[in-house]
Design a protein around this motif. Structure first.
Motif, short mmCIF file in Angstrom:
data_model
loop_
_atom_site.label_atom_id
_atom_site.label_comp_id
_atom_site.label_asym_id
_atom_site.label_seq_id
_atom_site.Cartn_x
_atom_site.Cartn_y
_atom_site.Cartn_z
N GLN A 127 -92.41 -14.85 39.37
CA GLN A 127 -92.20 -14.54 40.79
C GLN A 127 -90.73 -14.14 40.96
O GLN A 127 -89.83 -14.98 40.91
CB GLN A 127 -92.52 -15.78 41.62
CG GLN A 127 -92.26 -15.64 43.12
CD GLN A 127 -93.08 -14.57 43.77
OE1 GLN A 127 -92.63 -13.44 43.90
NE2 GLN A 127 -94.29 -14.91 44.17
N ALA A 128 -90.48 -12.84 41.13
CA ALA A 128 -89.12 -12.33 41.22
C ALA A 128 -88.96 -11.44 42.44
O ALA A 128 -88.27 -10.42 42.41
CB ALA A 128 -88.75 -11.56 39.95
N GLU A 129 -89.56 -11.82 43.55
CA GLU A 129 -89.40 -11.06 44.79
C GLU A 129 -87.93 -11.06 45.20
O GLU A 129 -87.25 -12.08 45.13
CB GLU A 129 -90.25 -11.66 45.90
CG GLU A 129 -91.73 -11.40 45.77
CD GLU A 129 -92.48 -11.78 47.03
OE1 GLU A 129 -91.90 -11.68 48.12
OE2 GLU A 129 -93.66 -12.16 46.92
N THR A 130 -87.46 -9.89 45.62
CA THR A 130 -86.08 -9.68 46.11
C THR A 130 -85.03 -10.10 45.09
O THR A 130 -83.89 -10.39 45.45
CB THR A 130 -85.84 -10.40 47.46
OG1 THR A 130 -85.92 -11.82 47.28
CG2 THR A 130 -86.85 -9.95 48.50
N LEU A 131 -85.40 -10.13 43.82
CA LEU A 131 -84.41 -10.36 42.77
C LEU A 131 -83.38 -9.25 42.79
O LEU A 131 -83.72 -8.07 42.94
CB LEU A 131 -85.10 -10.40 41.41
CG LEU A 131 -84.20 -10.33 40.17
CD1 LEU A 131 -83.41 -11.63 40.02
CD2 LEU A 131 -85.04 -10.06 38.92
N ALA A 132 -82.11 -9.61 42.61
CA ALA A 132 -81.04 -8.61 42.51
C ALA A 132 -80.33 -8.82 41.18
O ALA A 132 -79.63 -9.82 40.99
CB ALA A 132 -80.06 -8.74 43.67
N ALA A 133 -80.54 -7.89 40.26
CA ALA A 133 -79.87 -7.93 38.96
C ALA A 133 -78.94 -6.73 38.87
O ALA A 133 -79.35 -5.60 39.13
CB ALA A 133 -80.88 -7.91 37.83
N GLU A 134 -77.70 -6.97 38.51
CA GLU A 134 -76.72 -5.89 38.49
C GLU A 134 -76.88 -4.97 37.28
O GLU A 134 -76.33 -3.88 37.26
CB GLU A 134 -75.30 -6.46 38.53
CG GLU A 134 -74.97 -7.21 39.80
CD GLU A 134 -75.04 -6.32 41.02
OE1 GLU A 134 -74.68 -5.13 40.93
OE2 GLU A 134 -75.48 -6.81 42.07
N ALA A 135 -77.61 -5.42 36.27
CA ALA A 135 -77.80 -4.59 35.08
C ALA A 135 -79.30 -4.41 34.83
O ALA A 135 -80.00 -3.87 35.67
CB ALA A 135 -77.09 -5.23 33.88
#
Length: 486
Positions: free
Chosen positions: A219-227
Motif C-alpha cells: 500500500q503506497a498511496e501518495t508515496l513520494a520518492a525523490e529517485a
C-alpha cells in the motif's frame, strides 16, 4: 540500578559501554538467534539494564559511549518510549523475548540487524542517522508509522511474519526518510504500508516477496520518492497500490511477477512517474490500472499486458520498445468501453518516432472500434467507408475501385456506344472519358451531357454516378482527416 545487582554478563556489557567496546557472546559465527530462547545466563541481559545504560550509563572522558552487543538473549521489554538517547544502539544477532518499545523516542544510530524480534513498536521515532534492520526476523508487526530517519532505513533480506495480525505487518505510513528505503530481498507475509511516506532517495524492494493474496500486498498511496522505486524480480501476491504516488525516476517492475487473479494487480492511477517499466515479466495476473497517470517513458512489453487494463486519460510521451501497431492495439481493445484518447496517445507516440504507417493503422483501428458504438445505419456507412478507402487511411483502395469501375465502364460503353442527344453538336464519343464523366462528380469532360444511354447501359450509368459520389465523399473525408491531423 547498582552495579552490584548485575549478573556477570550484564557487568561485562556495563563496563564496555563507557568506551563503546563491542561485546560478542556468540560461540559460533553461524548461530541462529531464533533459537536464542535456550541461551543460558552467561549470555542473558535484562532489557532494564540496557535501558539504564542508554539513559544514564557510565561515561569515560575522551571516549564515545555506545551500546554494542551481539549474541545476547534480551529478557523483558526494552522500554524507551519518549526517551532521548545520545548513544549509538547496536544489538546485532540478539534474541529478544519481547518487542522493543521505541515510541516517539529520539535516538542516534540504531542497529538491530540479524536479530530475532517478536515485533517492534516505534511510531513517531526519530533516528539521527541510520536505522538498520538488515536480515532481522520479526514474529510480529513492525510499527514505524510517522518515523523520521535522517539517513537510510535498511531492511534488506528482513523477514516479517505476523500470523495473528489482519492489518499491515510493516507500517511505514507517513514516515520521512532522509535517504533510501533499502529493502532488497524483504520477505513480508502481510501488507506493507507506505501510504504518504516521503523518501529522499530510492525505494529498493528488488527481489522481495510481498505475500498477501486477495488483499493489498504493498500500500503506497501518495508515496513520494525523490529517485526510483525498484521492484525488479519481486514476487508480489496481492495488490500493488500506487494511487497518487510521485516518482520522478523509475517505477521498475522488470522481471517481477504480479499476481492478484480476479482483482487489481497494479494500480498506478493519478500518479506522476518518470519511467514505468514492465519488461521481461510474465503476464500480469489481474487488472492493470493506469487511469489518469502521467508517465514520461512507458516501457511495456506486450507479453506482460494482462487480459484487463484501464487506461482512461493515461498520458505518456514515449512508448518503448518499438513494436508494430498490431502488437500494441490489443491492449487498447481490452477496456470495457471505447476510449478515443487511448488511440490518440498511441498515434502520437508513433508519430514522434516517425512511424507514420503505424500511426495510420492505429487511427484505422480507432474508427473500427468507434463503429461498434454507432446505430445500425452508422455501422453500415462505416463498413462502406472501411471497404472502400479504409476511412481515408487507405487511399490507394479508392484508386483501385476507380480503376476497376473505369475499366468496366470503358469496355461496356466501348462495345455499345450510347446514342448522342444532338448528333450535329455531339463530340466524338470516347468510352474512357465518358466513364470518367460519370464517376467524377466535379470534373466534366463534356461527354455525359452529350449522350443518352438506354436500358442496361443507363442502369450502369446510374451505378457509376452513385459509386463515384460515395468514393468522392469518402476520399474527401479521408483527406480532411489527414489535413486536420497535420
Amino acid at each position: 540500578m547498582e552495579i552490584n545487582d548485575l549478573t556477570p554478563a550484564e557487568a561485562r556489557v556495563w563496563r564496555a559501554f563507557a568506551t563503546g567496546t563491542h561485546v560478542d557472546f556468540r560461540t559460533a559465527g553461524d548461530e541462529d538467534p531464533a533459537g536464542g530462547g535456550s541461551w543460558g545466563p552467561e549470555r542473558t541481559v535484562r532489557a532494564g539494564v540496557l535501558r539504564a545504560l542508554l539513559l544514564d550509563g557510565p561515561r569515560q572522558e575522551g571516549e564515545v559511549a555506545a551500546l554494542s552487543l551481539a549474541g545476547a538473549r534480551v529478557t523483558g521489554t526494552l522500554e524507551l518510549q519518549y526517551a532521548t538517547v545520545d548513544h549509538p544502539v547496536r544489538l546485532r544477532h540478539c534474541h529478544f523475548e519481547e518487542a522493543p518499545r521505541l515510541y516517539a523516542a529520539r535516538l542516534r544510530e540504531v542497529n538491530l540487524s540479524e536479530s530475532a524480534i517478536p515485533g517492534l513498536t516505534a511510531h513517531a521515532v526519530r533516528v539521527e542517522g541510520v536505522l538498520r534492520l538488515t536480515r532481522a526476523r520479526f514474529g510480529g508487526v513492525v510499527r514505524l508509522g510517522g518515523a523520521e530517519v535522517t539517513g537510510s532505513l535498511y531492511l534488506e533480506s528482513a523477514d516479517i511474519h505476523a500470523p495473528d495480525t489482519e492489518g499491515p505487518v510493516l507500517q511505514l505510513n507517513q514516515a520521512v526518510l532522509g535517504a533510501d528505503l533499502w529493502a532488497p530481498g524483504l520477505r513480508a507475509r502481510g501488507e506493507v504500508r507506505l501510504t504518504g511516506a516521503r523518501v529522499a532517495g530510492t525505494v529498493n524492494l528488488a527481489d522481495s516477496v510481498l505475500d498477501r493474496p486477495d488483499g493489498t500486498a504493498l500500500q503506497a498511496e501518495t508515496l513520494a520518492a525523490e529517485a526510483d522505486v525498484l521492484l525488479r524480480q519481486a514476487d508480489v501476491r496481492g495488490r500493488l497500490e500506487f494511487r497518487g504516488a510521485r516518482i520522478p525516476g523509475r517505477l521498475d517492475l522488470s522481471m517481477a511477477r504480479l499476481a492478484n487473479p480476479g482483482g487489481t494487480a497494479l494500480r498506478a492511477s493519478s500518479t506522476v512517474i518518470g519511467e514505468l517499466w514492465l519488461r521481461q515479466c510474465p503476464k500480469v495476473e489481474g487488472t492493470l490500472n493506469l487511469r489518469r497517470a502521467q508517465v514520461d517513458v512507458l516501457f511495456v512489453e506486450p507479453e506482460a499486458v494482462p487480459d484487463r487494463v484501464q487506461l482512461n486519460d493515461l498520458t505518456y510521451t514515449s512508448l518503448i520498445p518499438h513494436e508494430p501497431a498490431e502488437r500494441r492495439l490489443p491492449m487498447l481493445e481490452l477496456g470495457e468501453s471505447y476510449l478515443p484518447f487511448t488511440y490518440e496517445q498511441l498515434t502520437a507516440a508513433y508519430r514522434r518516432i516517425g512511424d507514420d504507417d503505424a500511426a495510420r493503422r492505429v487511427q484505422l483501428a480507432k474508427q473500427r472500434r468507434r463503429r461498434r458504438t454507432l446505430p445500425w445505419y452508422g455501422r453500415l456507412w462505416g463498413h462502406l467507408q472501411d471497404v472502400t478507402v479504409g476511412y481515408g487511411f487507405r487511399p490507394l483502395r479508392a484508386g483501385g475501385w476507380l480503376l476497376s469501375l473505369l475499366a468496366i465502364g470503358s469496355v461496356a460503353y466501348g462495345l455499345d456506344h450510347p446514342a448522342p442527344l444532338k448528333p450535329a453538336e455531339a463530340p466524338d464519343f470516347d468510352p474512357v472519358f465518358y466513364t470518367l464523366d460519370l464517376l467524377l462528380p466535379v470534373i466534366s469532360f463534356g461527354q455525359e451531357n452529350a449522350f443518352a444511354p438506354e436500358g442496361g447501359h443507363q442502369t450502369l450509368a446510374y451505378l457509376l454516378i452513385i459509386t463515384g459520389w460515395i468514393l468522392a465523399t469518402t476520399v474527401i473525408t479521408g483527406l480532411t482527416r489527414t489535413v486536420s491531423r497535420q
